[in-house]
Design a protein around this motif. Structure first.
Motif, PDB file in Angstrom:
ATOM      1  N   SER A 174     133.679  26.832 106.249  1.00  0.00           N
ATOM      2  CA  SER A 174     134.752  26.137 106.024  1.00  0.00           C
ATOM      3  C   SER A 174     134.691  25.644 104.887  1.00  0.00           C
ATOM      4  O   SER A 174     133.615  25.069 104.432  1.00  0.00           O
ATOM      5  N   THR A 175     135.836  25.121 104.042  1.00  0.00           N
ATOM      6  CA  THR A 175     135.668  24.412 102.725  1.00  0.00           C
ATOM      7  C   THR A 175     136.232  23.090 102.981  1.00  0.00           C
ATOM      8  O   THR A 175     137.163  22.914 103.674  1.00  0.00           O
ATOM      9  N   GLY A 176     135.642  21.973 102.193  1.00  0.00           N
ATOM     10  CA  GLY A 176     136.010  20.726 102.504  1.00  0.00           C
ATOM     11  C   GLY A 176     135.783  19.956 103.769  1.00  0.00           C
ATOM     12  O   GLY A 176     135.492  20.655 104.757  1.00  0.00           O
ATOM     13  N   VAL A 177     135.499  18.675 103.496  1.00  0.00           N
ATOM     14  CA  VAL A 177     135.012  17.846 104.622  1.00  0.00           C
ATOM     15  C   VAL A 177     136.048  18.054 105.736  1.00  0.00           C
ATOM     16  O   VAL A 177     135.721  17.957 107.059  1.00  0.00           O
ATOM     17  N   ALA A 178     137.246  17.662 105.420  1.00  0.00           N
ATOM     18  CA  ALA A 178     138.191  17.581 106.392  1.00  0.00           C
ATOM     19  C   ALA A 178     138.480  18.966 107.517  1.00  0.00           C
ATOM     20  O   ALA A 178     138.259  18.871 108.678  1.00  0.00           O
ATOM     21  N   ASP A 179     138.380  19.983 106.952  1.00  0.00           N
ATOM     22  CA  ASP A 179     138.136  21.227 107.648  1.00  0.00           C
ATOM     23  C   ASP A 179     137.030  21.525 108.233  1.00  0.00           C
ATOM     24  O   ASP A 179     136.970  22.077 109.346  1.00  0.00           O
ATOM     25  N   THR A 180     135.950  20.963 107.803  1.00  0.00           N
ATOM     26  CA  THR A 180     134.590  21.328 108.496  1.00  0.00           C
ATOM     27  C   THR A 180     134.603  20.270 109.653  1.00  0.00           C
ATOM     28  O   THR A 180     134.037  20.556 110.647  1.00  0.00           O
ATOM     29  N   LEU A 181     135.078  18.951 109.598  1.00  0.00           N
ATOM     30  CA  LEU A 181     135.181  18.011 110.625  1.00  0.00           C
ATOM     31  C   LEU A 181     136.193  18.487 111.757  1.00  0.00           C
ATOM     32  O   LEU A 181     135.768  18.658 112.915  1.00  0.00           O
ATOM     33  N   LYS A 182     137.173  19.562 111.396  1.00  0.00           N
ATOM     34  CA  LYS A 182     137.901  20.107 112.547  1.00  0.00           C
ATOM     35  C   LYS A 182     137.156  21.127 113.302  1.00  0.00           C
ATOM     36  O   LYS A 182     137.408  21.256 114.431  1.00  0.00           O
ATOM     37  N   LEU A 238     134.099  21.345 113.690  1.00  0.00           N
ATOM     38  CA  LEU A 238     132.870  20.854 114.552  1.00  0.00           C
ATOM     39  C   LEU A 238     133.531  20.096 115.508  1.00  0.00           C
ATOM     40  O   LEU A 238     132.831  19.494 116.585  1.00  0.00           O
ATOM     41  N   GLY A 239     134.757  20.052 115.769  1.00  0.00           N
ATOM     42  CA  GLY A 239     135.359  19.226 116.803  1.00  0.00           C
ATOM     43  C   GLY A 239     135.237  17.505 116.432  1.00  0.00           C
ATOM     44  O   GLY A 239     135.439  16.663 117.500  1.00  0.00           O
ATOM     45  N   ALA A 240     135.051  17.153 115.319  1.00  0.00           N
ATOM     46  CA  ALA A 240     134.877  15.690 115.018  1.00  0.00           C
ATOM     47  C   ALA A 240     136.010  15.303 114.129  1.00  0.00           C
ATOM     48  O   ALA A 240     135.676  14.317 113.019  1.00  0.00           O
ATOM     49  N   ALA A 241     137.198  15.690 114.183  1.00  0.00           N
ATOM     50  CA  ALA A 241     138.287  15.313 113.205  1.00  0.00           C
ATOM     51  C   ALA A 241     138.642  13.675 113.239  1.00  0.00           C
ATOM     52  O   ALA A 241     138.903  13.124 112.350  1.00  0.00           O
ATOM     53  N   THR A 283     122.733  13.134 119.803  1.00  0.00           N
ATOM     54  CA  THR A 283     122.422  14.251 120.014  1.00  0.00           C
ATOM     55  C   THR A 283     122.671  15.337 118.941  1.00  0.00           C
ATOM     56  O   THR A 283     122.147  16.628 118.721  1.00  0.00           O
ATOM     57  N   MET A 284     123.334  15.282 117.844  1.00  0.00           N
ATOM     58  CA  MET A 284     123.433  16.004 116.498  1.00  0.00           C
ATOM     59  C   MET A 284     123.645  15.141 115.414  1.00  0.00           C
ATOM     60  O   MET A 284     124.158  14.139 115.301  1.00  0.00           O
ATOM     61  N   TYR A 327     131.820  10.875 117.928  1.00  0.00           N
ATOM     62  CA  TYR A 327     131.298  11.125 116.760  1.00  0.00           C
ATOM     63  C   TYR A 327     131.577  10.102 115.615  1.00  0.00           C
ATOM     64  O   TYR A 327     132.493   9.322 115.749  1.00  0.00           O
ATOM     65  N   TYR A 328     130.550   9.710 114.808  1.00  0.00           N
ATOM     66  CA  TYR A 328     130.448   8.693 113.833  1.00  0.00           C
ATOM     67  C   TYR A 328     130.144   9.323 112.729  1.00  0.00           C
ATOM     68  O   TYR A 328     129.604  10.222 112.589  1.00  0.00           O
ATOM     69  N   MET A 329     130.369   8.544 111.690  1.00  0.00           N
ATOM     70  CA  MET A 329     129.905   9.043 110.312  1.00  0.00           C
ATOM     71  C   MET A 329     129.634   7.939 109.253  1.00  0.00           C
ATOM     72  O   MET A 329     130.105   6.807 109.391  1.00  0.00           O
TER      73      MET A 329
END
Length: 156
Positions: A44-52, A54-57, A91-92, A140-142
């Motif tokens: 995926s490209t971009g942080v928003a798409d990658t978070l989606k 990974l299930g971490a939107a 865990t991740m 999820y936390y960031m």
């Protein structure tokens, strides 16, 4: 017995055993391969798409997730980044680079009771935000940190 002779005999015996197991079909080449990775997240490209992917939107920002890296990287080809989490039941841990063609630089799973700490070197083509994503206790936390690159990771 001579030490080099013993070593040679051990290596030959191991190779013979491996060949026998292969020929009997008890061992298949590639059987010890790593766990399959999440292709959608890594492509995926971009942080928003990658978070989606990974299930971490809906990841919330947390002060318990810390990114340790230089503020200014002299060479974008080798940027040291470490992520530490003090959240219980982590865990991740994943590292994402906003302006890279593929945002996900790495994702690591942890066993229960281990120290949730990752250190790696990433490639950055230009100055960008680096995002650390942590999964702890099912949530999820960031954390986010801007790293400025003086020499691009692609030789520019």
């Amino acid at each position: 017995m001579n030490r080099s002779r013993r070593t040679t005999l051990q290596a030959a015996g191991g190779a013979g055993l491996y060949g026998t197991l292969l020929s009997l079909g008890l061992l298949r080449p590639g059987a010890a391969s790593a766990q399959a990775f999440d292709r959608a997240a890594f492509q995926s490209t971009g942080v928003a798409d990658t978070l989606k992917a990974l299930g971490a939107a809906g990841a919330a920002e947390s002060k318990d997730v810390v990114i340790v890296s230089p503020d200014i990287a002299e060479n974008g080809a080798v940027v040291p980044v470490a992520v530490k989490s003090s959240l219980p039941k982590t865990t991740m841990v994943a590292v994402l680079v906003d302006k890279n063609p593929n945002a996900l630089a790495g994702a690591y799973d942890f066993l229960e009771g281990s120290d949730p700490e990752v250190s790696m070197r990433i490639k950055m083509g230009q100055s960008s935000d680096v995002v650390a994503l942590v999964k702890a206790d099912g949530k999820y936390y960031m954390a986010k940190k801007e790293i400025k690159v003086t020499l691009g990771g692609c030789g520019g």
